[in-house]
Scaffold this motif. Sequence first.
Motif, PDB file in Angstrom:
ATOM      1  N   ALA A 110       1.016  -1.071   0.191  1.00 54.16           N
ATOM      2  CA  ALA A 110       0.320  -0.195   0.064  1.00 54.16           C
ATOM      3  C   ALA A 110       0.857   0.979  -0.553  1.00 54.16           C
ATOM      4  O   ALA A 110       0.872   2.593  -0.866  1.00 54.16           O
ATOM      5  CB  ALA A 110      -1.106   0.216   1.090  1.00 54.16           C
ATOM      6  N   ALA A 111       1.848   1.083   1.155  1.00 50.32           N
ATOM      7  CA  ALA A 111       2.943   2.529   0.883  1.00 50.32           C
ATOM      8  C   ALA A 111       3.385   2.449  -0.865  1.00 50.32           C
ATOM      9  O   ALA A 111       3.816   4.246  -0.417  1.00 50.32           O
ATOM     10  CB  ALA A 111       3.898   2.164   2.208  1.00 50.32           C
ATOM     11  N   GLN A 112       4.362   1.817  -1.052  1.00 51.25           N
ATOM     12  CA  GLN A 112       5.136   1.359  -2.650  1.00 51.25           C
ATOM     13  C   GLN A 112       3.409   1.658  -3.384  1.00 51.25           C
ATOM     14  O   GLN A 112       3.979   3.037  -4.328  1.00 51.25           O
ATOM     15  CB  GLN A 112       4.990   0.180  -2.920  1.00 51.25           C
ATOM     16  CG  GLN A 112       6.894   0.301  -2.321  1.00 51.25           C
ATOM     17  CD  GLN A 112       7.211  -0.982  -2.822  1.00 51.25           C
ATOM     18  OE1 GLN A 112       6.335  -1.885  -3.545  1.00 51.25           O
ATOM     19  NE2 GLN A 112       8.880  -1.246  -2.941  1.00 51.25           N
ATOM     20  N   ALA A 113       2.887   1.715  -3.474  1.00 49.58           N
ATOM     21  CA  ALA A 113       1.314   2.178  -4.474  1.00 49.58           C
ATOM     22  C   ALA A 113       0.749   4.007  -4.493  1.00 49.58           C
ATOM     23  O   ALA A 113       0.689   4.960  -4.683  1.00 49.58           O
ATOM     24  CB  ALA A 113       0.271   1.335  -4.432  1.00 49.58           C
ATOM     25  N   SER A 114       0.562   3.977  -3.135  1.00 45.42           N
ATOM     26  CA  SER A 114       0.729   5.562  -2.644  1.00 45.42           C
ATOM     27  C   SER A 114       2.150   6.729  -2.980  1.00 45.42           C
ATOM     28  O   SER A 114       2.070   7.994  -3.471  1.00 45.42           O
ATOM     29  CB  SER A 114       0.721   5.456  -1.179  1.00 45.42           C
ATOM     30  OG  SER A 114       0.431   7.049  -0.808  1.00 45.42           O
ATOM     31  N   MET A 115       2.897   6.584  -2.642  1.00 45.09           N
ATOM     32  CA  MET A 115       4.138   6.786  -3.541  1.00 45.09           C
ATOM     33  C   MET A 115       4.279   6.372  -4.782  1.00 45.09           C
ATOM     34  O   MET A 115       4.892   7.642  -5.739  1.00 45.09           O
ATOM     35  CB  MET A 115       5.310   6.365  -2.991  1.00 45.09           C
ATOM     36  CG  MET A 115       7.213   7.018  -3.163  1.00 45.09           C
ATOM     37  SD  MET A 115       6.697   8.597  -2.700  1.00 45.09           S
ATOM     38  CE  MET A 115       8.185   8.998  -2.207  1.00 45.09           C
ATOM     39  N   ALA A 116       3.959   5.510  -5.800  1.00 42.73           N
ATOM     40  CA  ALA A 116       3.455   5.721  -7.147  1.00 42.73           C
ATOM     41  C   ALA A 116       2.734   6.469  -7.539  1.00 42.73           C
ATOM     42  O   ALA A 116       3.064   7.532  -8.778  1.00 42.73           O
ATOM     43  CB  ALA A 116       4.054   4.392  -7.117  1.00 42.73           C
ATOM     44  N   ALA A 117       1.692   6.536  -6.884  1.00 41.97           N
ATOM     45  CA  ALA A 117       0.586   7.440  -7.332  1.00 41.97           C
ATOM     46  C   ALA A 117       1.094   9.101  -7.253  1.00 41.97           C
ATOM     47  O   ALA A 117       1.010   9.734  -8.280  1.00 41.97           O
ATOM     48  CB  ALA A 117      -0.913   6.944  -6.642  1.00 41.97           C
ATOM     49  N   PHE A 118       1.899   9.257  -5.640  1.00 39.97           N
ATOM     50  CA  PHE A 118       2.054  10.304  -5.654  1.00 39.97           C
ATOM     51  C   PHE A 118       2.915  11.246  -6.472  1.00 39.97           C
ATOM     52  O   PHE A 118       3.113  12.423  -7.422  1.00 39.97           O
ATOM     53  CB  PHE A 118       2.734  10.742  -4.108  1.00 39.97           C
ATOM     54  CG  PHE A 118       3.734  12.031  -4.087  1.00 39.97           C
ATOM     55  CD1 PHE A 118       3.059  13.227  -3.796  1.00 39.97           C
ATOM     56  CD2 PHE A 118       5.083  12.349  -3.899  1.00 39.97           C
ATOM     57  CE1 PHE A 118       3.154  13.833  -3.770  1.00 39.97           C
ATOM     58  CE2 PHE A 118       5.371  12.904  -3.557  1.00 39.97           C
ATOM     59  CZ  PHE A 118       4.879  14.251  -2.970  1.00 39.97           C
TER      60      PHE A 118
END
Length: 185
Positions: A153-161
């Motif tokens: 979830a943290a990696q997906a959040s960073m990618a979206a950012f």
Amino acid sequence: MANYYNIDDILAEEEFVPVVFHKAANGVIIDPSSETNSVEQGAKVELPLWLAQELYLRQAISISVPACFNQRTRLEIQADAACVDLKSRSPYFYEFGCKIAPLVGDKTIEILLLSAFKIRYKEILTKAYTAVFTTSSKFLTLLTKEETNLYEAAQASMAAFKKWRMGGPRLQRASVFGRKRKPFD
């Protein structure tokens, strides 16, 4: 069982716990290799958590602290929780701990879970935001199922950012602004 349809909850309750029978039980096959279909009073066996919970509620057994929460694990977590391989102890370490703590009556399990999660939470998010894939693959082998979900979830959040920051216009015009009102008759 907290959530009947959650596969992670089902698998967490499949973990084995050591129990001691307070009453003899007939017609029970715990070990297929045994010659009798009974369990004697005082017998020490390992049962899945879902079965142990039911027998505990009927006061037929007492539950001991599982091996994944033993003194060695506690000392390792106190020394450096970020480096401990919790997945090898139990893939559902936190969920299992939350379910077993009230049954065993050991308040230190709750403290252990909280301190381990606090320390590992920081490490997981730091690695998810900064690590490249080659270094993170080794790190992922140490994570429990809950921690792996958090990491992803943290990696997906960073990618979206990053996608938001690098891509296109920052503000988009709403589609309703292009329409004109109809005159009232």
